[in-house]
Design a protein around this motif. Structure first.
Motif, short mmCIF file in Angstrom:
data_model
loop_
_atom_site.label_atom_id
_atom_site.label_comp_id
_atom_site.label_asym_id
_atom_site.label_seq_id
_atom_site.Cartn_x
_atom_site.Cartn_y
_atom_site.Cartn_z
N GLY A 1 20.48 -52.97 -19.95
CA GLY A 1 19.85 -54.18 -19.46
C GLY A 1 19.09 -54.94 -20.54
O GLY A 1 18.64 -54.36 -21.53
N THR A 2 18.96 -56.25 -20.33
CA THR A 2 18.16 -57.09 -21.21
C THR A 2 17.33 -58.02 -20.33
O THR A 2 17.83 -58.57 -19.35
N LEU A 3 16.05 -58.14 -20.67
CA LEU A 3 15.11 -58.89 -19.84
C LEU A 3 15.10 -60.37 -20.20
O LEU A 3 14.93 -60.72 -21.38
N ALA B 1 12.61 -70.37 -12.88
CA ALA B 1 11.72 -69.21 -12.80
C ALA B 1 12.38 -68.06 -12.03
O ALA B 1 12.21 -66.89 -12.36
N GLU B 2 13.13 -68.41 -11.01
CA GLU B 2 13.76 -67.37 -10.17
C GLU B 2 14.93 -66.67 -10.86
O GLU B 2 15.49 -65.72 -10.32
N ASP B 3 15.28 -67.11 -12.06
CA ASP B 3 16.30 -66.40 -12.85
C ASP B 3 15.69 -65.26 -13.66
O ASP B 3 16.42 -64.50 -14.31
N THR B 4 14.36 -65.16 -13.65
CA THR B 4 13.70 -64.08 -14.35
C THR B 4 14.14 -62.73 -13.81
O THR B 4 14.01 -62.47 -12.61
N ALA B 5 14.68 -61.89 -14.68
CA ALA B 5 15.24 -60.62 -14.24
C ALA B 5 15.71 -59.81 -15.44
O ALA B 5 15.84 -60.35 -16.55
N VAL B 6 15.97 -58.55 -15.20
CA VAL B 6 16.75 -57.75 -16.14
C VAL B 6 18.22 -57.99 -15.81
O VAL B 6 18.62 -57.90 -14.64
N TYR B 7 19.00 -58.31 -16.82
CA TYR B 7 20.42 -58.57 -16.65
C TYR B 7 21.22 -57.39 -17.20
O TYR B 7 21.05 -56.99 -18.36
N TYR B 8 22.06 -56.84 -16.35
CA TYR B 8 22.92 -55.72 -16.71
C TYR B 8 24.38 -56.17 -16.77
O TYR B 8 24.82 -56.93 -15.91
N CYS B 9 25.11 -55.67 -17.75
CA CYS B 9 26.56 -55.79 -17.68
C CYS B 9 27.10 -54.46 -17.16
O CYS B 9 26.47 -53.40 -17.33
N ALA B 10 28.24 -54.51 -16.51
CA ALA B 10 28.82 -53.31 -15.94
C ALA B 10 30.34 -53.42 -15.98
O ALA B 10 30.90 -54.52 -15.82
N ARG B 11 30.99 -52.31 -16.17
CA ARG B 11 32.45 -52.28 -16.18
C ARG B 11 32.99 -52.23 -14.76
O ARG B 11 32.47 -51.50 -13.91
N GLY B 12 34.05 -53.00 -14.55
CA GLY B 12 34.68 -53.03 -13.25
C GLY B 12 35.97 -52.24 -13.23
O GLY B 12 36.02 -51.08 -13.63
N HIS B 13 37.06 -52.90 -12.80
CA HIS B 13 38.30 -52.18 -12.58
C HIS B 13 39.41 -52.69 -13.50
O HIS B 13 39.23 -53.69 -14.20
N ILE B 14 40.55 -51.97 -13.45
CA ILE B 14 41.73 -52.44 -14.17
C ILE B 14 42.69 -53.12 -13.19
O ILE B 14 43.02 -54.29 -13.36
N VAL B 15 43.13 -52.39 -12.18
CA VAL B 15 44.08 -52.96 -11.22
C VAL B 15 43.49 -52.91 -9.81
O VAL B 15 43.31 -53.93 -9.17
N VAL B 16 43.15 -51.70 -9.38
CA VAL B 16 42.60 -51.52 -8.04
C VAL B 16 41.08 -51.61 -8.11
O VAL B 16 40.47 -51.14 -9.07
#
Lengths: 108, 120
Positions: free
Chosen positions: B113-115, B88-103
């Motif tokens: 987001g997806t619920l 139940a505690e995993d209920t959330a909106v899940y977002y993906c996000a871009r991070g870095h290449i090197v630094v």
């Protein structure tokens, strides 16, 4: 794990006023890998500030960030109607990449 | 235009499984580290997992370690999150996000987001 504590929890201000948001880390944030995000209801977070003080692309210059080590500040010089939102700080220098609990800037 | 579009959310029973997808476009997906972040209803942002550019290195928040698996298909420009033994505690909106290449870089941009709702 680096714990980030934001204060205040809620800031009630009027358009045109200055907003000062604080983010304090439980240990030093490496290389100032500290970011600020803005989130409006029903929307994804948007990057405002990275490296503690660099504005992201397209962010107005009324937004500014400062600080180093364990104490960081986001300042909005003159609040516009579209600035009322929730603001999160985040450290992205070491895993787990933690976020603060957020500061809601609301219209007074 | 750089874009991330999540899909795969929905209602699942406790103990069930779900796989989220994040379709990337407008940038060289295979060069970037990628992240998943979640937000429970009315709560703050919590980092969940990240994966390096070629998929050979992953890390997880303690709360999901052993239950969630992050992966990617660079040929399809798609990031995944396999979620097992959901609670139940995993209920959330899940977002993906871009991070870095090197630094190390902040998370930018984020998908819409997806619920995910875990409930009987």
């Amino acid at each position: 794990e680096i714990v980030l504590t934001q204060s205040p929890g809620t800031l009630s201000l009027s358009p045109g006023e200055r907003a000062t948001l604080s983010c304090r880390a439980s240990q030093s944030v490496s290389s100032s890998y500290l970011a600020w995000y803005q989130q409006k209801p029903g929307q994804a977070p948007r990057l405002l500030i990275y490296g503690a003080s660099s504005r992201a692309t397209g962010i107005p210059d009324r937004f500014s960030g400062s600080g180093s080590g364990t104490d960081f500040t986001l300042t909005i010089s003159r609040l516009e109607p579209e600035d009322f939102a929730v603001y999160y700080c985040q450290q992205y220098g070491s895993s787990p990449f933690t976020f603060g609990g957020g500061t809601k800037v609301e219209i007074k | 235009e750089v874009q991330l579009v999540e899909s795969g959310g929905g209602l699942v029973q406790p103990g069930g499984s779900l796989r989220l997808s994040c379709a990337a476009s407008g940038f060289t997906f295979s060069s970037y580290w990628m992240h998943w972040v979640r937000q429970a209803p009315g709560k703050g942002l919590v980092w969940v997992s990240r994966i390096n550019s070629d998929g050979s290195s992953t890390s997880y928040a303690d709360s999901v370690k052993g239950r969630f698996t992050i992966s990617r298909d660079n040929a399809k420009n798609t990031l995944y999150l396999q979620m097992n033994s959901l609670r139940a505690e995993d209920t959330a909106v899940y977002y993906c996000a871009r991070g870095h290449i090197v630094v190390e870089r902040p998370f930018d941009p984020w998908g819409q987001g997806t619920l995910v709702t875990v409930s009987s």
